[in-house]
Design a protein around this motif. Sequence first.
Motif: not given
Length: 700
Positions: A106-111, A113-118, A201-208, A214-220
């Motif tokens: 379970w995760l709280a949004l916004p999610d 990725w740089a923090l929760n899925h590095p 949601v599909v996206g790229y990590p912050l490093e790329q 433009r890093a991956g993520g989802l708002a509320s």
Amino acid sequence: MSYRGWQSWARRFRQEWSTAEEGVSDAAADRSGGGVSRRLFWMALFMGLLLAGAVGWGLLLLNREAVRLSHPAAGNTEGAGIQTLSRAWVVPSEAERFPEGAPGRWLALPDEWALNHPGYKGGIWYRFQIDEAIARPGGEDLRAIYIERACSNVEVRLNGQVLYRGGRMTEPYARHCYRSHVVSLPLALLKAQGNVLDLKVVGYPLEQVAARQRAGGLASVRIGSLADIRELYDEQEFWTSTLSRVLGGILAVMGLFALGLAWIRRLDYLAYFGLLTTGWALATARFWLTELPAPNATVEVLIAMMFAPLVGCAVQFVLCYAGARLQPMISEVWMWRVRAWLWAQCVLVPLTLVWLGFDRIFDGVGLWYPVFAIEICAGIAYFLWAAGKKRRPEFWLMSAVMGVVVAVLGIELSYQAGWIKLWGVHVTHFVMPLLYAAVAIRLMQVYAKALQAAQGAKTKLEQRVKEVTADLERNFNQIAELRAEQVAEKERKRIASDLHDDLGAKLLTIVHTSNNDRISTLAREALEEMRLSVRGLTGRPMVLSDALADWRAEVVSRLRQAGIECEWRNPNDIIEEPLSSRTYVQTTRILREAVSNVIKHSGASHVVVSAEVHLDLHDFVLVIQDNGKGIALELDDRPDRGHGMTSMKHRAKQLSGQCLVESGPGFGTVIRLTLPLEVATMQQPGAHVVPRMVDQVRGQ
């Protein structure tokens, strides 16, 4: 004053004059300007930093309030029944459907990725239970969900059925990081209980990527009636997309206008400003492109490469517009080094990214962000120093611009470093175009003043040139006209002499030696016609009263020989007005043609010829009236105009006069000839010049 004093004064005068040529007023500069400029510089720097702090603090407060409003707590209701789904069961997976039974959390949004899925790249599933959220109070029928941000793309499923797909879900993913999504929930797919909403949601990590946006993520995710959701979406779309496009279009027009002026006026600072605004418009135009066929690494490197030329154009514009060169040789070398570095970094940026690798694009760009910020601030500081020394009007404007730029750069660097969070509207996208607009307005004001001054000087110069040109043209025309008249007079005399000596002698011989009366008569008529032509060629004018006497003698003689009574009515006064030889010759021929028509065709027994002179109108009138049978009518009830009538009218028209014929069967004929009195009538092919105008020109 000593020689050194005069030399110093001359050097100051040259500097002031060059400043005035650049459109800058330097009249207030004095010997204590150096100290004043230093005080102004440090004062402007201090005020700019204060303004930067105030603007930055205000933007941060505004941003914090916006983040609070855009990311409310779970289950919170907003206004007209809009609820926020801010917690979801999250499962990283590339599966086409939600992976049932797969491990998640379970995760709280916004999610983010740089923090929760590095370092994660690919797809992540988000599942929401929406039984309570889809309750339809007040009889509402249609519900919808609103996704403020899903980077880079999103797919929506309701109870396992696909409702919406933002674009390509395979690499390279569609880019929707700057857009929101609205998805309606069909009533046919909703159940009484157990409704599940799945988002992939599909996206790229912050490093790329080159920027955190433009890093991956989802708002509320919000859910409510379609009308309320659509209103929320329209508002967000205006601030994130529509306004950006409008500002981008305005900047593109401003940039093209500046480039046009720079090309016409050869002004370097306008060229750099035009490139800067046009480049910014192109850079922001990438937000409209969602389906790019190139790989992510290529796109991100190209985006990162755009920063270097934009910063280079900005710094070059500030330096060129400053125009402060106290020591020209040292300044030129220093400026050349600065320009070389600015253009060299356009190559160093991509080389840095390639050296670090495409998996560390964000780290590579992060090394350059502080460098770009320092370059911009240094360029503005240099402008403040140069403008303060010359007391330029833009000094305080650029001080304010520096404060706003420092605030925006500080917020941007803080956001990229992860120290603060921004809501859907990015501050830089709106503040920078407004700054460009403020600078553009100032540039237009300076250009308008310089153009007005140049226009005034141009008007005076044009007036003077017109006066000199008019004098030259008048003198040249007088000389050319005199020369042409001399040549024409000489040629007329030669032709007249040849006609008189050769053809005239032969015709006279025929008249005296011929035994045939008809031949002798024709030769005598030809001799008279030749003498008339010779008289016209000689160009000698005559008095109107003498011409009237000659015409009267000839007309009366011819009519009496034909047995026709002639009554000639002359004016009572003696007319001393001059008559040109050409007018005399053509009038004689018109009278001869009219008399010939009377003798041959009219059958008249009485002819009245009256001459009238109108001194106020500068013309004279000859009226020839007979009591003959008149002229036959054509099919259109007009007099039959033969070749003779046409010739008479044509000759009168050549003299800028007119020949009117009034006739009818059994009523005789009236010919009214009106001709001007002026001496010269210049006839050119296809044009009829009024003699009065020619005389006026000659008089000048």
